[in-house]
Motif scaffolding. Sequence first.
Motif, PDB file in Angstrom:
ATOM      1  N   VAL B   2      -8.744  29.398   5.605  1.00 15.07           N
ATOM      2  CA  VAL B   2     -10.488  29.952   4.530  1.00 15.07           C
ATOM      3  C   VAL B   2     -10.625  29.724   2.905  1.00 15.07           C
ATOM      4  O   VAL B   2      -9.101  30.105   2.173  1.00 15.07           O
ATOM      5  CB  VAL B   2     -10.050  31.349   4.606  1.00 15.07           C
ATOM      6  CG1 VAL B   2     -11.172  32.156   4.463  1.00 15.07           C
ATOM      7  CG2 VAL B   2     -10.222  31.747   6.501  1.00 15.07           C
ATOM      8  N   LYS B   3     -11.427  29.298   2.838  1.00 17.77           N
ATOM      9  CA  LYS B   3     -11.641  28.887   1.226  1.00 17.77           C
ATOM     10  C   LYS B   3     -12.504  29.838   0.212  1.00 17.77           C
ATOM     11  O   LYS B   3     -13.952  29.636   1.359  1.00 17.77           O
ATOM     12  CB  LYS B   3     -12.208  27.620   0.733  1.00 17.77           C
ATOM     13  CG  LYS B   3     -11.586  27.125  -0.592  1.00 17.77           C
ATOM     14  CD  LYS B   3     -12.046  25.502  -0.707  1.00 17.77           C
ATOM     15  CE  LYS B   3     -11.951  25.759  -2.166  1.00 17.77           C
ATOM     16  NZ  LYS B   3     -11.959  24.160  -2.300  1.00 17.77           N
ATOM     17  N   THR B   5     -14.399  30.083  -2.911  1.00 18.48           N
ATOM     18  CA  THR B   5     -14.866  29.570  -4.096  1.00 18.48           C
ATOM     19  C   THR B   5     -15.683  30.828  -4.997  1.00 18.48           C
ATOM     20  O   THR B   5     -17.043  31.228  -4.492  1.00 18.48           O
ATOM     21  CB  THR B   5     -15.760  28.456  -3.660  1.00 18.48           C
ATOM     22  OG1 THR B   5     -14.766  27.511  -2.896  1.00 18.48           O
ATOM     23  CG2 THR B   5     -15.543  27.522  -4.944  1.00 18.48           C
ATOM     24  N   VAL B  24     -18.950  31.521  -2.552  1.00 21.87           N
ATOM     25  CA  VAL B  24     -19.210  30.849  -1.272  1.00 21.87           C
ATOM     26  C   VAL B  24     -17.560  31.014  -0.842  1.00 21.87           C
ATOM     27  O   VAL B  24     -16.319  30.842  -1.049  1.00 21.87           O
ATOM     28  CB  VAL B  24     -19.824  29.598  -1.065  1.00 21.87           C
ATOM     29  CG1 VAL B  24     -19.751  28.506  -0.405  1.00 21.87           C
ATOM     30  CG2 VAL B  24     -20.808  29.949  -2.293  1.00 21.87           C
ATOM     31  N   GLN B  25     -17.810  31.542   1.157  1.00 24.12           N
ATOM     32  CA  GLN B  25     -16.609  30.905   1.725  1.00 24.12           C
ATOM     33  C   GLN B  25     -17.107  30.766   2.957  1.00 24.12           C
ATOM     34  O   GLN B  25     -18.142  30.413   3.184  1.00 24.12           O
ATOM     35  CB  GLN B  25     -16.369  32.772   2.079  1.00 24.12           C
ATOM     36  CG  GLN B  25     -17.620  33.540   2.946  1.00 24.12           C
ATOM     37  CD  GLN B  25     -17.549  33.460   4.280  1.00 24.12           C
ATOM     38  OE1 GLN B  25     -16.870  33.040   5.242  1.00 24.12           O
ATOM     39  NE2 GLN B  25     -18.259  34.679   4.841  1.00 24.12           N
ATOM     40  N   ASP B  26     -16.754  29.978   3.478  1.00 25.75           N
ATOM     41  CA  ASP B  26     -16.286  28.506   4.319  1.00 25.75           C
ATOM     42  C   ASP B  26     -15.902  29.085   6.023  1.00 25.75           C
ATOM     43  O   ASP B  26     -15.853  27.877   6.369  1.00 25.75           O
ATOM     44  CB  ASP B  26     -15.887  27.517   4.421  1.00 25.75           C
ATOM     45  CG  ASP B  26     -14.395  27.413   3.741  1.00 25.75           C
ATOM     46  OD1 ASP B  26     -14.209  26.389   3.678  1.00 25.75           O
ATOM     47  OD2 ASP B  26     -13.903  28.516   3.989  1.00 25.75           O
ATOM     48  N   MET B  27     -15.521  30.200   6.180  1.00 21.78           N
ATOM     49  CA  MET B  27     -15.366  30.796   7.329  1.00 21.78           C
ATOM     50  C   MET B  27     -15.893  31.643   8.313  1.00 21.78           C
ATOM     51  O   MET B  27     -15.478  32.232   9.137  1.00 21.78           O
ATOM     52  CB  MET B  27     -13.583  31.078   7.522  1.00 21.78           C
ATOM     53  CG  MET B  27     -12.882  29.574   6.592  1.00 21.78           C
ATOM     54  SD  MET B  27     -12.750  29.423   8.121  1.00 21.78           S
ATOM     55  CE  MET B  27     -11.877  30.005   9.336  1.00 21.78           C
ATOM     56  N   ASP B  28     -17.716  31.373   7.499  1.00 25.79           N
ATOM     57  CA  ASP B  28     -18.072  31.937   8.452  1.00 25.79           C
ATOM     58  C   ASP B  28     -18.109  33.760   8.538  1.00 25.79           C
ATOM     59  O   ASP B  28     -18.243  34.632   9.403  1.00 25.79           O
ATOM     60  CB  ASP B  28     -18.099  31.528   9.920  1.00 25.79           C
ATOM     61  CG  ASP B  28     -19.188  32.422  11.399  1.00 25.79           C
ATOM     62  OD1 ASP B  28     -19.883  32.308  11.723  1.00 25.79           O
ATOM     63  OD2 ASP B  28     -20.487  32.064  10.172  1.00 25.79           O
ATOM     64  N   GLU B  72     -23.563  33.012   4.637  1.00 24.58           N
ATOM     65  CA  GLU B  72     -21.646  32.690   3.189  1.00 24.58           C
ATOM     66  C   GLU B  72     -21.628  32.906   2.025  1.00 24.58           C
ATOM     67  O   GLU B  72     -20.278  32.384   1.092  1.00 24.58           O
ATOM     68  CB  GLU B  72     -21.517  30.759   3.814  1.00 24.58           C
ATOM     69  CG  GLU B  72     -22.915  30.306   2.798  1.00 24.58           C
ATOM     70  CD  GLU B  72     -24.083  29.515   3.942  1.00 24.58           C
ATOM     71  OE1 GLU B  72     -24.283  31.000   4.616  1.00 24.58           O
ATOM     72  OE2 GLU B  72     -24.318  28.924   3.449  1.00 24.58           O
ATOM     73  N   ARG B  73     -23.012  33.538   0.986  1.00 26.45           N
ATOM     74  CA  ARG B  73     -22.970  33.349   0.053  1.00 26.45           C
ATOM     75  C   ARG B  73     -23.037  34.977  -0.881  1.00 26.45           C
ATOM     76  O   ARG B  73     -24.042  35.491  -0.351  1.00 26.45           O
ATOM     77  CB  ARG B  73     -24.000  33.033  -0.616  1.00 26.45           C
ATOM     78  CG  ARG B  73     -24.411  32.874  -2.175  1.00 26.45           C
ATOM     79  CD  ARG B  73     -25.056  31.680  -2.357  1.00 26.45           C
ATOM     80  NE  ARG B  73     -24.923  29.819  -1.843  1.00 26.45           N
ATOM     81  CZ  ARG B  73     -24.519  29.742  -3.128  1.00 26.45           C
ATOM     82  NH1 ARG B  73     -24.228  29.620  -3.907  1.00 26.45           N
ATOM     83  NH2 ARG B  73     -24.255  28.407  -3.031  1.00 26.45           N
ATOM     84  N   SER B  93     -13.319  37.710   0.974  1.00 25.56           N
ATOM     85  CA  SER B  93     -14.332  37.290   2.065  1.00 25.56           C
ATOM     86  C   SER B  93     -12.891  38.508   3.391  1.00 25.56           C
ATOM     87  O   SER B  93     -12.001  37.963   3.215  1.00 25.56           O
ATOM     88  CB  SER B  93     -14.887  36.192   2.821  1.00 25.56           C
ATOM     89  OG  SER B  93     -14.241  35.483   3.232  1.00 25.56           O
TER      90      SER B  93
END
Lengths: 110, 115
Positions: B2-3, B5, B24-28, B72-73, B93
């Motif tokens: 998971v990232k 940012t 912002v996260q990229d893992m839903d 995501e934001r 998150s």
Amino acid sequence: DAKTTQPPSMDCAEGRAANLPCNHSTISGNEYVYWYRQIHSQGPQYIIHGLKNNETNEMASLIITEDRKSSTLILPHATLRDTAVYYCIVRVGAGNMLTFGGGTRLMVKP
Amino acid sequence: DVKVTQSSRYLVKRTGEKVFLECVQDMDHENMFWYRQDPGLGLRLIYFSYDVKMKEKGDIPEGYSVSREKKERFSLILESASTNQTSMYLCASSLRVPGENEKLFFGSGTQLSVL
């Protein structure tokens, strides 16, 4: 108010086990105990969590007492890189709010 | 992995400015959080959100607002920055799964200085 109590600081010799205690006497039956650590200038990092049973992963072991009112995080062979602030948290109330207490500053010494 | 940012690592603003901190996260992940961290005070929860367009106040929401238009934001807004808002701001998150809700993934933080 934080629902956990931790000692503010601890020292540990490099290579020895570090045992970090946490009291959570008001924990509810369905609340998990989570541990995080924060190395200087970084965001906190998840370590481990548990409900009733003891847990172990590649980073640490978590021992939860039978009455669930306290737990201990064990780092089996502490290294200098384990120097960090360690936080024990449980859920606050029925919602999603998560509160961190003051944590324990672990200093691993050569 | 998971990232999470955060848009800026360091930010310097003047008193009275409107400040936006982006995350912002990229893992839903459904849940997103904003904390601030000050020496001796640990992490204090400002706001959190468990769904798009949903927000809940944390322990110290005064002087802040948030926006979550997309999953995501999650943005933290200081409407009129003050010097007492100088702090490290951390975004996190998590999944909305029983027993996993507290498995937070944190960003690297934004050190905000208000002059």
